[in-house]
Design a protein around this motif. Structure first.
Motif, PDB file in Angstrom:
ATOM      1  N   PHE A  28     -17.054  68.410  58.890  1.00 54.81           N
ATOM      2  CA  PHE A  28     -17.285  69.417  57.865  1.00 54.81           C
ATOM      3  C   PHE A  28     -16.062  70.305  57.734  1.00 54.81           C
ATOM      4  N   ILE A  29     -15.879  70.860  56.532  1.00 52.75           N
ATOM      5  CA  ILE A  29     -14.829  71.851  56.308  1.00 52.75           C
ATOM      6  C   ILE A  29     -15.403  72.930  55.401  1.00 52.75           C
ATOM      7  N   THR A  30     -15.018  74.174  55.666  1.00 55.00           N
ATOM      8  CA  THR A  30     -15.560  75.270  54.879  1.00 55.00           C
ATOM      9  C   THR A  30     -14.940  75.304  53.484  1.00 55.00           C
ATOM     10  N   SER A  31     -15.757  75.633  52.517  1.00 55.59           N
ATOM     11  CA  SER A  31     -15.326  75.614  51.116  1.00 55.59           C
ATOM     12  C   SER A  31     -14.260  76.660  50.817  1.00 55.59           C
ATOM     13  N   SER A  32     -14.218  77.745  51.578  1.00 58.92           N
ATOM     14  CA  SER A  32     -13.278  78.830  51.278  1.00 58.92           C
ATOM     15  C   SER A  32     -11.820  78.453  51.507  1.00 58.92           C
ATOM     16  N   ILE A  33     -11.555  77.370  52.218  1.00 64.37           N
ATOM     17  CA  ILE A  33     -10.173  76.998  52.558  1.00 64.37           C
ATOM     18  C   ILE A  33      -9.644  75.838  51.710  1.00 64.37           C
ATOM     19  N   THR A  34     -10.531  75.120  51.017  1.00 61.76           N
ATOM     20  CA  THR A  34     -10.125  73.857  50.385  1.00 61.76           C
ATOM     21  C   THR A  34      -9.052  74.016  49.311  1.00 61.76           C
ATOM     22  N   ILE A  61      -3.010  70.800  61.237  1.00 58.03           N
ATOM     23  CA  ILE A  61      -2.254  71.339  60.100  1.00 58.03           C
ATOM     24  C   ILE A  61      -2.485  70.452  58.876  1.00 58.03           C
ATOM     25  N   ASN A  62      -2.649  71.088  57.725  1.00 61.65           N
ATOM     26  CA  ASN A  62      -2.633  70.399  56.438  1.00 61.65           C
ATOM     27  C   ASN A  62      -1.950  71.338  55.464  1.00 61.65           C
ATOM     28  N   ASN A  63      -0.921  70.852  54.796  1.00 60.19           N
ATOM     29  CA  ASN A  63      -0.213  71.641  53.787  1.00 60.19           C
ATOM     30  C   ASN A  63       0.287  72.967  54.370  1.00 60.19           C
ATOM     31  N   ASN A  64       0.782  72.924  55.609  1.00 61.66           N
ATOM     32  CA  ASN A  64       1.262  74.102  56.336  1.00 61.66           C
ATOM     33  C   ASN A  64       0.187  75.150  56.592  1.00 61.66           C
ATOM     34  N   VAL A  65      -1.065  74.757  56.500  1.00 60.93           N
ATOM     35  CA  VAL A  65      -2.188  75.650  56.790  1.00 60.93           C
ATOM     36  C   VAL A  65      -2.784  75.233  58.128  1.00 60.93           C
ATOM     37  N   ILE A  93      -5.054  65.449  58.345  1.00 63.33           N
ATOM     38  CA  ILE A  93      -4.833  66.573  59.231  1.00 63.33           C
ATOM     39  C   ILE A  93      -3.881  66.091  60.318  1.00 63.33           C
ATOM     40  N   SER A  94      -2.979  66.951  60.752  1.00 63.62           N
ATOM     41  CA  SER A  94      -1.997  66.498  61.738  1.00 63.62           C
ATOM     42  C   SER A  94      -1.990  67.407  62.949  1.00 63.62           C
ATOM     43  N   TYR A  95      -1.685  66.764  64.076  1.00 61.97           N
ATOM     44  CA  TYR A  95      -1.468  67.461  65.338  1.00 61.97           C
ATOM     45  C   TYR A  95      -0.177  66.902  65.919  1.00 61.97           C
ATOM     46  N   LEU A  96       0.794  67.781  66.131  1.00 65.98           N
ATOM     47  CA  LEU A  96       2.132  67.362  66.545  1.00 65.98           C
ATOM     48  C   LEU A  96       2.641  66.313  65.564  1.00 65.98           C
ATOM     49  N   ASP A  97       3.001  65.119  66.032  1.00 64.05           N
ATOM     50  CA  ASP A  97       3.533  64.084  65.146  1.00 64.05           C
ATOM     51  C   ASP A  97       2.486  63.063  64.722  1.00 64.05           C
ATOM     52  N   SER A  98       1.221  63.308  65.049  1.00 66.89           N
ATOM     53  CA  SER A  98       0.159  62.360  64.705  1.00 66.89           C
ATOM     54  C   SER A  98      -0.636  62.880  63.520  1.00 66.89           C
TER      55      SER A  98
END
Length: 157
Positions: A63-69, A45-49, A101-106
């Motif tokens: 890598f991260i896709t440009s359409s989501i940034t 999760i990042n910014n509730n996404v 980026i987060s997973y659970l509390d990490s």
């Protein structure tokens, strides 16, 4: 007096050791994605996404896709365009972004190469209904001490 100090120090050291040894380790499962698409994909999760990343130890970088940034909370941006050599040839990057980026509390801070990945991942999206937003590469696993465990179907420390 000295005996009391020694006893208190022993209790303190023992307590800290027990706390360290019993600290829960975060395993990041990918069983569901293996059952659905036969690929190790995890959701962060990042910014509730919700972001779906392919775990790829064959890739150095992430890598991260440009359409989501535009939907993300980005800490820093480097907009220098570079060419990246991949197994499928050369791709153009649109720069780099650093984000948590987060997973659970990490939470994990990572730098991602921005590229148009919607095309390469469209087959998975069209046939399985899962949009992959990026790749987590071996530098991420090394930085955070994770390894892929295909018996447990999880990224484990």
């Amino acid at each position: 007096m000295t005996l009391i100090v020694i006893i208190l120090l022993t209790i303190l050291i023992t307590s800290l050791t027990i706390a360290h040894l019993t600290k829960p380790t975060v395993h990041i499962p990918f069983k569901e994605s293996m059952d659905l698409i036969n690929l190790p994909v995890v959701t962060f999760i990042n910014n509730n996404v919700k972001l779906h990343f392919l775990l790829d130890t064959g890739s150095d970088d992430s890598f991260i896709t440009s359409s989501i940034t535009e939907m993300l909370d980005i800490k820093s941006t480097d907009s220098r365009i570079t060419n990246i050599q991949t197994g499928n040839g050369i791709i153009s990057s649109l720069g780099r972004v650093t984000l948590d980026i987060s997973y659970l509390d990490s939470s994990y801070e990572n730098t991602f190469i921005v590229s148009d990945l919607d095309g390469p991942f469209s087959n998975v999206a069209n046939s399985k209904g899962i949009q992959i937003h990026g790749i987590l590469g071996s530098l991420f696993f090394r930085k955070y001490g994770y390894k892929l465990d295909f018996k447990k179907l999880a990224a484990c420390k």
